[in-house]
Scaffold this active site. Structure first.
Site, PDB file in Angstrom:
ATOM      1  N   ALA A  27     -10.898  57.826 -16.221  1.00  0.00           N
ATOM      2  CA  ALA A  27     -10.929  58.445 -17.555  1.00  0.00           C
ATOM      3  C   ALA A  27     -11.609  57.460 -18.505  1.00  0.00           C
ATOM      4  CB  ALA A  27      -9.531  58.819 -18.045  1.00  0.00           C
ATOM      5  N   LEU A  28     -12.811  57.044 -18.098  1.00  0.00           N
ATOM      6  CA  LEU A  28     -13.493  55.930 -18.766  1.00  0.00           C
ATOM      7  C   LEU A  28     -13.864  56.272 -20.206  1.00  0.00           C
ATOM      8  CD1 LEU A  28     -15.857  54.678 -15.915  1.00  0.00           C
ATOM      9  CD2 LEU A  28     -13.466  54.033 -16.390  1.00  0.00           C
ATOM     10  N   HIS A  29     -13.630  55.289 -21.084  1.00  0.00           N
ATOM     11  CA  HIS A  29     -14.013  55.420 -22.492  1.00  0.00           C
ATOM     12  C   HIS A  29     -14.831  54.193 -22.882  1.00  0.00           C
ATOM     13  CE1 HIS A  29     -10.852  52.512 -23.093  1.00  0.00           C
ATOM     14  NE2 HIS A  29      -9.939  53.333 -22.586  1.00  0.00           N
ATOM     15  N   GLY A  31     -14.122  51.448 -24.219  1.00  0.00           N
ATOM     16  CA  GLY A  31     -13.526  50.156 -23.869  1.00  0.00           C
ATOM     17  C   GLY A  31     -13.902  49.754 -22.448  1.00  0.00           C
ATOM     18  N   HIS A  32     -13.702  50.688 -21.524  1.00  0.00           N
ATOM     19  CA  HIS A  32     -14.073  50.407 -20.130  1.00  0.00           C
ATOM     20  C   HIS A  32     -15.579  50.113 -20.018  1.00  0.00           C
ATOM     21  CE1 HIS A  32     -10.573  53.311 -19.407  1.00  0.00           C
ATOM     22  NE2 HIS A  32     -10.177  52.216 -18.801  1.00  0.00           N
ATOM     23  N   LYS A 152      -6.905  44.587 -24.621  1.00  0.00           N
ATOM     24  CA  LYS A 152      -6.074  45.735 -25.027  1.00  0.00           C
ATOM     25  C   LYS A 152      -4.701  45.677 -24.351  1.00  0.00           C
ATOM     26  CE  LYS A 152      -4.997  50.162 -25.894  1.00  0.00           C
ATOM     27  NZ  LYS A 152      -3.975  50.398 -24.899  1.00  0.00           N
ATOM     28  N   SER A 191      -8.197  54.248 -25.743  1.00  0.00           N
ATOM     29  CA  SER A 191      -7.262  54.339 -24.626  1.00  0.00           C
ATOM     30  C   SER A 191      -7.395  55.704 -23.979  1.00  0.00           C
ATOM     31  CB  SER A 191      -5.829  54.172 -25.149  1.00  0.00           C
ATOM     32  OG  SER A 191      -4.905  54.593 -24.158  1.00  0.00           O
ATOM     33  N   ARG A 193      -5.074  57.304 -22.919  1.00  0.00           N
ATOM     34  CA  ARG A 193      -3.911  58.083 -23.375  1.00  0.00           C
ATOM     35  C   ARG A 193      -4.125  58.689 -24.766  1.00  0.00           C
ATOM     36  NH1 ARG A 193      -1.010  53.949 -20.163  1.00  0.00           N
ATOM     37  NH2 ARG A 193       0.052  55.080 -18.506  1.00  0.00           N
TER      38      ARG A 193
HETATM   39  P1  AMP Z   1      -7.003  51.042 -17.415  1.00  0.00           P
HETATM   40  O1  AMP Z   1      -7.999  52.015 -16.905  1.00  0.00           O
HETATM   41  O2  AMP Z   1      -6.218  51.534 -18.587  1.00  0.00           O
HETATM   42  O3  AMP Z   1      -6.160  50.439 -16.328  1.00  0.00           O
HETATM   43  O4  AMP Z   1      -7.837  49.827 -18.001  1.00  0.00           O
HETATM   44  C1  AMP Z   1      -8.789  49.148 -17.210  1.00  0.00           C
HETATM   45  C2  AMP Z   1      -9.273  47.935 -17.964  1.00  0.00           C
HETATM   46  O5  AMP Z   1      -9.863  48.337 -19.190  1.00  0.00           O
HETATM   47  C3  AMP Z   1      -8.156  46.953 -18.323  1.00  0.00           C
HETATM   48  O6  AMP Z   1      -8.622  45.619 -18.165  1.00  0.00           O
HETATM   49  C4  AMP Z   1      -7.891  47.277 -19.776  1.00  0.00           C
HETATM   50  O7  AMP Z   1      -7.354  46.199 -20.513  1.00  0.00           O
HETATM   51  C5  AMP Z   1      -9.292  47.597 -20.246  1.00  0.00           C
HETATM   52  N1  AMP Z   1      -9.278  48.401 -21.476  1.00  0.00           N
HETATM   53  C6  AMP Z   1      -8.630  49.574 -21.691  1.00  0.00           C
HETATM   54  N2  AMP Z   1      -8.834  49.982 -22.968  1.00  0.00           N
HETATM   55  C7  AMP Z   1      -9.591  49.028 -23.553  1.00  0.00           C
HETATM   56  C8  AMP Z   1     -10.123  48.853 -24.860  1.00  0.00           C
HETATM   57  N3  AMP Z   1      -9.917  49.743 -25.831  1.00  0.00           N
HETATM   58  N4  AMP Z   1     -10.878  47.751 -25.113  1.00  0.00           N
HETATM   59  C9  AMP Z   1     -11.093  46.829 -24.148  1.00  0.00           C
HETATM   60  N5  AMP Z   1     -10.619  46.929 -22.894  1.00  0.00           N
HETATM   61  C10 AMP Z   1      -9.879  48.014 -22.601  1.00  0.00           C
END
Ligand code: AMP
Length: 291
Positions: A27-29, A31-32, A152, A191, A193
């Protein structure tokens, strides 16, 4: 974009080289994608960029959102490719935790920062055991030279940094690269979420980044914590914690003087959000800060 689903398919793509790695749950945004771009910058001399997409069941507690967590592999693979990924690794649960090889699912020894601060560790029992288990397993399967994590999830980042320090023999030379939190123009931390939020919840969610910004300029950790509580409650957020901690150990501090981090976890109805920022002007003083 090639999507590898097994360790063999991944190995065929990597051809023995150690990639720059970005682990995600999809669910890449933005941030990813920023993490992937950073990995691309770090990948020199033919180093490849590998992005994993795996919704890890062992880091979700009972009643959490494992089942409804958004899954959109095709769109994710396209977006990751545009941001600089060379290969997507999207293994099945069976490939990560094979029934026949329970030894591979062994949880590494948890560092203190995963058990002592009483932050995510207290509110999501078992969460960091699951995170360390999957990250260790992914590091073993992917064999990266560098892995990029976002600030984050600050406690998670500290946990991974310590886990890698503890296990230098297991992942020799592996470097953990921090990336600052990427935010929406109004300050809300991006996020996966956030997609759960209704419009008026979205407005209330902004109280989290506002509260963290207030903490930056407070005179003491206690004052910062009081200010954060006030603004969060005013916006009807149910606060799990709103604290200022030592940026390295995540343990309580009486005064600013060491690098400090303000951290919040709060719930809007059934959506739980976390965020954090340097506090007390600590950003420039934090020797661990990524930028
Ligand atoms: P997740 O898919 O939520 O497990 O996140 C994967 C990676 O992306 C983790 O290292 C998170 O800390 C990072 N991440 C998630 N949201 C953000 C954001 N808004 N800014 C920077 N890194 C993020």
């Amino acid at each position: 974009m090639r999507v590898a689903q097994t360790t063999q398919e991944l190995a065929d793509e990597l051809k023995g080289s150690r990639p720059a790695f970005v682990p995600t749950m999809g669910a890449l945004h933005g941030g990813h994608l920023a993490l992937i771009s950073r990995a691309k910058q770090l990948a020199r001399n033919g180093t490849r960029v590998a992005v994993s997409i795996f919704v890890n069941p062992t880091q979700f507690g009972p009643g959490e959102d494992y089942q409804r967590y958004p899954r959109m592999l095709e769109a994710d693979a396209t977006a990751a490719g545009l941001a600089g990924a060379d290969v997507i690794f999207a293994p099945s649960v069976e490939a990560v935790y094979p029934q026949q090889r329970r030894d591979l699912a062994r949880v590494p020894r948890l560092p203190e920062v995963a058990t002592q601060p009483k932050l995510e560790d207290a509110h999501r029992p078992g969460h960091f055991a699951g995170v360390c288990q999957v990250v260790a397993r992914l590091f073993d399967m992917v064999g990266p030279s560098v892995a990029v994590f976002g600030e984050k999830d600050y406690q998670q980042l500290r946990v991974i940094e310590e886990m890698v320090k503890q296990e230098t023999d297991r992942w020799p030379g592996l470097k953990i690269e921090r990336h600052p939190t990427v935010r929406e123009p109004d300050g809300l931390a991006m996020s996966s979420r956030n997609a759960y939020l209704h419009q008026e919840q979205r407005a209330d969610a902004l109280a989290i980044s506002r509260a963290l910004m207030l903490a930056r300029n407070a005179n003491s950790p206690r004052e910062a914590e009081q200010n954060m509580q006030e603004i969060l409650q005013w916006h009807r957020l149910a606060v799990d914690y709103a604290v200022v901690r030592d940026a390295r150990t995540l343990m309580p501090i009486e005064e600013f003087g060491v690098p400090a981090r303000a951290l919040i976890a709060a719930r809007l109805v059934n959506v739980r959000l976390i965020d954090n920022m340097a506090a007390g002007g600590g950003e420039t003083k934090d020797p661990h800060a990524g930028s």
